[in-house]
Design an enzyme around this catalytic site. Structure first.
Site, short mmCIF file in Angstrom:
data_model
loop_
_atom_site.label_atom_id
_atom_site.label_comp_id
_atom_site.label_asym_id
_atom_site.label_seq_id
_atom_site.Cartn_x
_atom_site.Cartn_y
_atom_site.Cartn_z
CG HIS A 160 82.56 -14.28 -34.58
ND1 HIS A 160 83.10 -15.02 -35.60
CD2 HIS A 160 83.22 -14.64 -33.46
CE1 HIS A 160 84.03 -15.82 -35.12
NE2 HIS A 160 84.14 -15.61 -33.82
CB SER A 281 68.31 12.03 -47.73
OG SER A 281 67.35 11.74 -48.72
CE LYS A 287 68.97 7.81 -44.27
NZ LYS A 287 69.32 6.82 -45.07
CD GLU A 294 77.84 6.14 -45.75
OE1 GLU A 294 77.63 6.52 -46.91
OE2 GLU A 294 76.95 6.08 -44.89
#
Ligand code: ARG
Length: 462
Positions: A160, A281, A287, A294
Site C-alpha cells: 500500500h 525545466s 529542476k 515518465e
C-alpha cells in the site's frame, strides 16, 4: 507509364478506383516493411511450383531472378512504391512484370494475397518476437548486475506504499527479473503460435493444384502447414497474442517506471539517476526531471490501445477475409516499435540508477518495519500463537509511537513492558539487517537466497 498504373483487376472494372479511396485504402506505406518476408515467401512458393512441375524450371528461374532484383532495389532505396497497387504484394508483382515480362503472371498460381499476407506477417512476428526477447535479456542482465552490487543494501519493502518489512534492494530488483522472464516466455509462446504456415490455402478454399505445403512450410522455417484453409485466412490470433504479450510487458515496464519515479522523488530520495536520464525545466533552474521514466510509463497506454483496437476490429468479423484486417499490421508494427524502444530506455534507466544506501537504511527503520519479526520471535521463543504474538507486538508499536521512538531505539526495559520474560536476545529482532537475513524461506529476501538466485538467473539468462 499507363500500364504501370493499371490495377491487376483493371480489365474487369468500368471505372478506376476513386482517388479518395485509393489513398485511404492503400497500405503500402505500412506493409512495405514486409518486403523481405514477401520476397522469401514468393521465392519458396516458386521453388515449390517448379518442384511440383506446375511451372517449368526456366520460368521459375526467371521469376526468382526478378524477385531477387526487386529485393536489391528495395534495399538500395531504388524501388518506387506505388499507392495504385495498394500493398507490398501487388507492388512487387507489378514490378516483376516490368523486369521479366508476362512470365511474372505464373507466380500467383495457387496462392492469394489472403494467404500471402499472413505468411509474411507471421514470419515478421517471429523475427520481431525474437528481437524483443533479445532486448528483454539485455534488460534482465542489467538488473542482475545492479542486484549483485546491492545484495546487502537494505530498503523498506512496501505494501500500500506504506513501509511494510525490510528487504534487500537486490531482492526488489530481482522481482522485476521474474516479471520480464514471464514476458520472455509469453513472446516465446507467441512464436509457437505463429509456427504454422498459411501459404497455399489460397483465398479461403485451398487449391486444385498439386502443391506441396509441407515443403513450403519447412523451407520458410514453420513447423507445419495450417490445417483449415478457412480458419487460416480468418485467423489473426497471432497478432492478438503478440499485442497481448506486448501489453503485459508494457504493464511491467510502466510499473517499473512508476516505481523509479517515486523512489527518485524529493520525498523518497531512495535513488538517484545519472543526469543522462534526466531533463531540465525551461523555467525552474533547479529542476532535474525523470522524463525518460515518465515517457515509458506514458507509452504503455498507447500499447494497450493497440490491443484494444485489434480486439475490436476482430470481434464482429464473420469468417474469412475482410479488408478490416489490413489494420492489423499498423497496430502490431507501431506496438513493436514503441515496446522495443521502451525496453531499451528501461535498460538505460537501470544502468544509470544509483541507490541512496544510507537513505534506504534510514527509511527501512521508519514505520516499525520489524513489528512482524517481533511477533514471529514471540511465537518461536515464547510458545505463543501468532495472534497472541501479534497483539503484544502491536502494543509495543503503540508504545513506541507514543514515545516518538523507532522500534530499534527502545531499551530492553521498555520492551519488557509488553512481555515481562524477555531478555537481551530480543534486541536483535529490531535490527533491519537481521530481519532481512532471517527471511530464508524459498523465495524470501535472505542474503543467502539472493546469492543463490542471482547465480541461478545468471545461468538462465545468457
Ligand atoms: N493488403 C491486404 C491486407 O493486408 C492484403 C490482403 C488483401 N486481400 C484481399 N482480398 N483484398 O489485408
Amino acid at each position: 507509364m499507363k500500364n504501370r498504373n493499371k490495377t491487376v483487376w483493371g480489365d474487369r472494372f468500368k471505372n478506376p478506383t476513386s482517388k479518395i479511396f485509393e489513398q485511404f485504402g492503400a497500405s503500402i506505406d505500412v506493409d512495405k516493411r514486409l518486403f523481405e518476408e514477401d520476397i522469401s515467401g514468393s521465392i519458396v512458393h516458386t521453388q515449390m511450383l517448379v518442384k511440383q512441375k506446375i511451372i517449368d524450371k526456366k520460368k521459375g528461374k526467371k521469376i526468382i531472378f526478378g524477385l531477387r532484383k526487386i529485393k536489391n532495389e528495395i534495399v538500395k532505396n531504388k524501388f518506387f512504391f506505388n499507392k495504385k497497387h495498394e500493398d507490398i504484394h501487388l507492388n512487387i508483382e507489378k514490378r516483376l512484370f516490368e523486369i521479366i515480362g508476362p512470365d511474372a503472371g505464373y507466380l500467383h498460381i495457387a496462392r492469394s494475397r489472403n494467404d500471402q499476407v499472413i505468411t509474411d506477417f507471421k514470419l515478421w512476428i517471429k523475427k520481431s518476437s525474437k528481437e524483443i526477447i533479445k532486448k528483454l535479456n539485455d534488460l534482465m542482465k542489467s538488473f542482475l548486475i545492479k542486484s549483485q552490487n546491492n545484495i546487502y543494501t537494505v530498503m523498506p519493502g512496501f505494501t500500500h506504499l506504506k513501509n511494510a518489512q525490510p528487504v534487500s534492494f537486490a531482492h526488489y530488483l530481482l522481482a522485476y527479473v521474474e516479471m520480464f522472464k514471464r514476458d520472455k516466455k509469453r513472446f516465446s509462446n507467441s512464436i509457437e503460435y505463429v509456427n504454422e504456415c498459411p501459404l497455399g490455402v489460397g483465398a479461403l478454399a485451398g487449391t486444385s493444384f498439386n502443391i506441396d505445403r509441407v515443403f513450403v512450410s519447412r523451407k520458410l522455417g514453420f513447423k507445419k502447414p495450417t490445417n483449415n484453409s478457412i480458419d487460416t485466412v480468418s485467423d489473426r490470433d497471432f497478432a492478438l497474442d503478440f499485442l497481448s504479450a506486448a501489453s503485459i510487458c508494457a504493464v511491467h515496464i510502466s510499473r517499473l517506471a512508476e516505481e523509479l519515479i517515486i523512489w527518485n522523488s524529493d520525498i523518497f530520495r531512495l535513488i538517484k539517476f545519472n543526469d543522462k536520464m534526466l531533463t531540465g525545466s525551461s523555467i525552474m533552474p533547479q529542476k532535474k526531471n525523470p522524463d525518460p521514466a515518465e515517457l515509458i510509463r506514458g507509452k504503455a497506454g498507447e500499447t494497450f490501445g493497440k490491443l484494444q483496437a485489434m480486439l475490436t476490429t476482430m470481434k464482429g468479423l464473420p469468417l474469412s477475409y475482410f479488408k478490416d484486417m489490413q489494420e492489423d499490421k499498423k497496430l502490431v508494427f507501431d506496438c513493436y516499435d514503441t515496446l522495443l524502444k521502451s525496453i531499451l530506455v528501461a535498460n538505460e534507466l537501470i544502468k544509470n540508477m544509483h541507490p541512496n544506501k544510507s537513505r534506504m537504511l534510514a527509511l527501512a527503520n521508519e514505520g516499525y518495519t520489524t513489528a512482524t519479526d517481533f511477533a514471529d520471535y514471540l511465537v518461536q521463543h515464547k510458545n505463543l500463537s501468532f495472534r497472541e504474538g501479534y497483539k503484544i507486538s502491536a502494543k509495543l508499536v503503540s508504545y513506541a509511537e507514543k514515545k516518538g521512538k523507532k522500534l530499534n531505539e527502545l531499551s530492553l526495559n521498555e520492551i519488557k513492558k509488553v512481555k515481562k520474560d524477555l531478555n537481551y536476545d530480543v534486541m536483535k529482532i529490531f535490527d533491519v539487517k537481521n530481519s532481512v537475513k532471517s527471511k530464508s524461506s524459498y523465495g524470501g529476501t535472505s542474503i543467502k537466497n539472493i546469492k543463490k538466485m542471482i547465480l541461478k538467473l545468471k545461468k538462465e539468462i545468457k
